[in-house]
Design a protein around this motif. Structure first.
Motif, PDB file in Angstrom:
ATOM      1  N   ALA A 262      -3.550  -1.789  -4.379  1.00 31.64           N
ATOM      2  CA  ALA A 262      -3.477  -0.491  -3.700  1.00 31.64           C
ATOM      3  C   ALA A 262      -2.490   0.398  -4.462  1.00 31.64           C
ATOM      4  CB  ALA A 262      -3.015  -0.677  -2.262  1.00 31.64           C
ATOM      5  N   VAL A 264      -0.306   3.757  -4.740  1.00 26.52           N
ATOM      6  CA  VAL A 264       0.319   4.777  -3.903  1.00 26.52           C
ATOM      7  C   VAL A 264       1.232   5.638  -4.773  1.00 26.52           C
ATOM      8  CG1 VAL A 264       1.921   5.196  -1.999  1.00 26.52           C
ATOM      9  CG2 VAL A 264       0.247   3.348  -1.827  1.00 26.52           C
ATOM     10  N   GLU A 296      -7.303   0.790  -6.429  1.00 28.29           N
ATOM     11  CA  GLU A 296      -7.840   1.912  -5.651  1.00 28.29           C
ATOM     12  C   GLU A 296      -6.707   2.626  -4.931  1.00 28.29           C
ATOM     13  OE1 GLU A 296     -10.617  -0.117  -3.150  1.00 28.29           O
ATOM     14  OE2 GLU A 296      -9.156  -0.399  -1.529  1.00 28.29           O
ATOM     15  N   ALA A 298      -4.342   4.423  -2.132  1.00 27.02           N
ATOM     16  CA  ALA A 298      -4.002   4.064  -0.753  1.00 27.02           C
ATOM     17  C   ALA A 298      -2.808   4.897  -0.317  1.00 27.02           C
ATOM     18  CB  ALA A 298      -3.694   2.573  -0.648  1.00 27.02           C
ATOM     19  N   SER A 299      -2.410   4.718   0.922  1.00 28.18           N
ATOM     20  CA  SER A 299      -1.216   5.366   1.461  1.00 28.18           C
ATOM     21  C   SER A 299      -0.126   4.331   1.668  1.00 28.18           C
ATOM     22  CB  SER A 299      -1.531   6.052   2.801  1.00 28.18           C
ATOM     23  OG  SER A 299      -2.512   7.045   2.633  1.00 28.18           O
ATOM     24  N   PRO A 301       2.143   1.878   3.276  1.00 23.56           N
ATOM     25  CA  PRO A 301       1.873   1.174   4.542  1.00 23.56           C
ATOM     26  C   PRO A 301       3.106   1.118   5.441  1.00 23.56           C
ATOM     27  CG  PRO A 301       2.255  -0.408   2.805  1.00 23.56           C
ATOM     28  CD  PRO A 301       2.323   0.948   2.158  1.00 23.56           C
ATOM     29  N   LEU A 373      -2.369  -3.686   5.404  1.00 30.96           N
ATOM     30  CA  LEU A 373      -2.731  -3.359   4.024  1.00 30.96           C
ATOM     31  C   LEU A 373      -3.052  -4.621   3.237  1.00 30.96           C
ATOM     32  CD1 LEU A 373      -1.974  -0.763   1.658  1.00 30.96           C
ATOM     33  CD2 LEU A 373      -0.874  -2.867   0.946  1.00 30.96           C
ATOM     34  N   ASP A 376      -6.450  -6.496   3.088  1.00 26.00           N
ATOM     35  CA  ASP A 376      -7.517  -6.031   2.199  1.00 26.00           C
ATOM     36  C   ASP A 376      -7.078  -5.914   0.747  1.00 26.00           C
ATOM     37  OD1 ASP A 376      -9.346  -5.681   4.346  1.00 26.00           O
ATOM     38  OD2 ASP A 376      -8.323  -3.802   4.848  1.00 26.00           O
ATOM     39  N   HIS A 377      -5.776  -6.045   0.468  1.00 28.56           N
ATOM     40  CA  HIS A 377      -5.253  -5.911  -0.882  1.00 28.56           C
ATOM     41  C   HIS A 377      -4.264  -7.041  -1.157  1.00 28.56           C
ATOM     42  CE1 HIS A 377      -6.479  -1.808   0.281  1.00 28.56           C
ATOM     43  NE2 HIS A 377      -6.800  -1.657  -0.986  1.00 28.56           N
ATOM     44  N   LEU A 380       0.592  -4.030  -3.822  1.00 22.11           N
ATOM     45  CA  LEU A 380       0.794  -2.589  -3.724  1.00 22.11           C
ATOM     46  C   LEU A 380       1.525  -2.116  -4.973  1.00 22.11           C
ATOM     47  CD1 LEU A 380       0.976   0.143  -2.134  1.00 22.11           C
ATOM     48  CD2 LEU A 380       3.117  -0.715  -1.172  1.00 22.11           C
TER      49      LEU A 380
END
Length: 471
Positions: A262, A264, A296, A298-299, A301, A373, A376-377, A380
């Motif tokens: 993810a 960010v 990908e 993401a924001s 978390p 988060l 699914d990942h 980060l």
């Protein structure tokens, strides 16, 4: 001393050479150097580097020289290091970076120093930090600041500033650091180092940290190589293992699993992120993609309330330090001698004390957001700090509290999340700013997944070797 007037280092043709800690262990075992030679070289390097970077809080050079001649079974036996000056070392004062009291020599090692002793690391002394570790830059009023050896007009970050400056400058290969809001990762990013904040409970912490209502502080090291950080965690785990955490074990190479990453680049508060920091983070994402990982956007978390809750909790800690100083450090404690940042935070703590209980509850529950988060990942990826390394003075506590706290919150916008959740996170020196200073990029993972972070760190280090100050 080598380098330019701005960039300095102490690397040279002595027993330490260019080796990291694992390399020094190999040199010792091959009989090419002795433990006494390593300590003598580290002392000499520290004496040359410290007048420029200002990292030394207290020394025990003579004791370290004596210890270097005593047999020790620890893996790192004979490797010189430092302990940060907010953790007790027998015979040395623990000053916590403040002038509000006069510390007396500790009567015993703290938990961190005991772990260092079990591992065989030879402690040369204590390193400087910002007052009580509350700021991301160590610039005490009326005293020399701690400067990064990469460019001495700039801060070494904080709060583990002295440790990072000495490791980056070549005095020792690794040194103790701890992290309550980014204090391992921020100075690692600033000084071009590997800075892993372990999962909460992975490495023993001193009692003051263990007694916090939200245990935000984690202890570890800053180092110049992934393998040094991995070796430290391996050996620390052999000395102490939290049965509630999966073991890290001996991590010596990248993992085989391709990860879901993810990416960010935006802060929780909408604070600006420097374009070159965004570019460095996105470039790290492309590097991971080139290695076969899936990246990908993401924001971050974390709940929207986290930034304000963390500041209120930080202020509560400053208030507790100020109000309880005499009980902790004796009748000589004078809180009026605290710097403007500590006093301002303590005042905020007093005025908003009514908010703290609910803030603590929300902070304790924040791990639910990262858990979603990580469902699914695997990892980060985000910046370590939101901007390039500030010059000395930009975060000086000689300025009004309102100025310093606004600048701090904007710059240190990413790291506190993992302190609150207890998840592990590592800053890696994968980029360089337009000014030629290191830029850190941060990877974090779910609680207990320190091994995963080390494996991916090995992979990116091999793909993009870290810049060296001596080059």
């Amino acid at each position: 001393m080598s380098g330019t007037p701005e960039r300095v280092h102490a690397f040279g043709d002595d027993a330490l050479g260019d080796h990291d800690a694992v390399g020094l262990v190999e040199e010792l075992r091959a009989g090419r150097v002795s433990r006494g030679e390593l300590v003598a070289a580290a002392v000499e390097r520290t004496r040359r580097l410290d007048p420029v970077v200002g990292g030394l809080a207290a020394e025990r050079f003579d004791v370290a020289a004596q210890e270097s001649h005593k047999p020790h079974a620890g893996y790192f036996a004979g490797v010189p290091s430092f302990v940060k000056d907010n953790s007790d070392v027998l015979g040395l004062p623990t000053q916590h970076g403040t002038r509000a009291f006069e510390a007396v020599p500790a009567v015993a090692d703290g938990d961190v120093a005991r772990v260092f002793g079990l591992l065989g690391l030879t402690v040369l002394g204590k390193t400087r930090l910002s007052e009580y570790g509350l700021s991301a830059s160590a610039e005490p009023v009326g005293e020399p600041p701690v400067r990064t050896p990469w460019h001495t007009a700039h801060t070494a970050g904080a709060s583990s500033s002295g440790s990072a400056a000495f490791v980056a400058g070549g005095a020792v290969p690794l040194a103790h650091a701890n992290d309550g809001g980014g204090s391992i990762r921020i100075p690692a990013a600033v000084n071009g180092l590997v800075g892993l904040k372990p999962t909460r409970g992975r490495v023993p912490s001193d009692r003051m940290n263990r007694e916090m209502p939200v245990k935000i502080v984690a202890d570890g090291v800053v180092s110049r190589s992934v393998r040094d950080t991995a070796a430290f965690l391996r050996e620390a785990e052999r000395a102490y293992h939290d049965p509630g955490l999966p073991p890290v074990g001996d991590v010596t190479r990248p993992g085989r699993k391709r990860l879901r990453v993810a990416l960010v680049t935006q802060t929780l508060t909408g604070a600006p992120v420097a374009p070159e920091v965004v570019a460095a983070t996105e470039d790290a994402g492309r590097l991971l993609e080139s290695l076969g990982h899936h990246v990908e956007p993401a924001s971050l978390p974390a709940p929207a309330s986290l930034a304000e809750d963390f500041l209120d909790y930080w202020a509560f800690l400053a208030m507790a330090i100020s109000a309880g100083g005499r009980r902790t450090w004796g009748r000589g404690y004078d809180r009026s001698r605290n710097d403007a940042l500590t006093r301002g935070l303590a005042a905020r703590g007093r005025s908003r004390l009514w908010r703290v209980p609910q803030a603590i509850v929300r902070l304790q529950r924040s791990h639910r957001h990262t858990a979603r988060l990580y469902a699914d990942h695997d990892v980060l990826l985000c910046p370590t700090v939101a901007g390039p390394t500030p010059e000395i003075g930009w975060l000086s506590p000689a300025q009004p509290y309102e100025t310093v706290i606004e600048r701090l919150l904007d710059w240190v916008a990413f790291t506190p999340v993992q302190n609150v959740t207890g998840d592990p996170a590592v800053s890696l020196p994968l980029a360089t700013s337009a000014a030629g200073l290191p830029l850190g990029v941060q990877l974090s993972a779910a609680r207990g997944r320190d091994r995963r972070l080390l494996e991916v760190a090995y992979e990116v280090e091999a793909a993009r070797p870290f810049a060296r100050i001596q080059d």
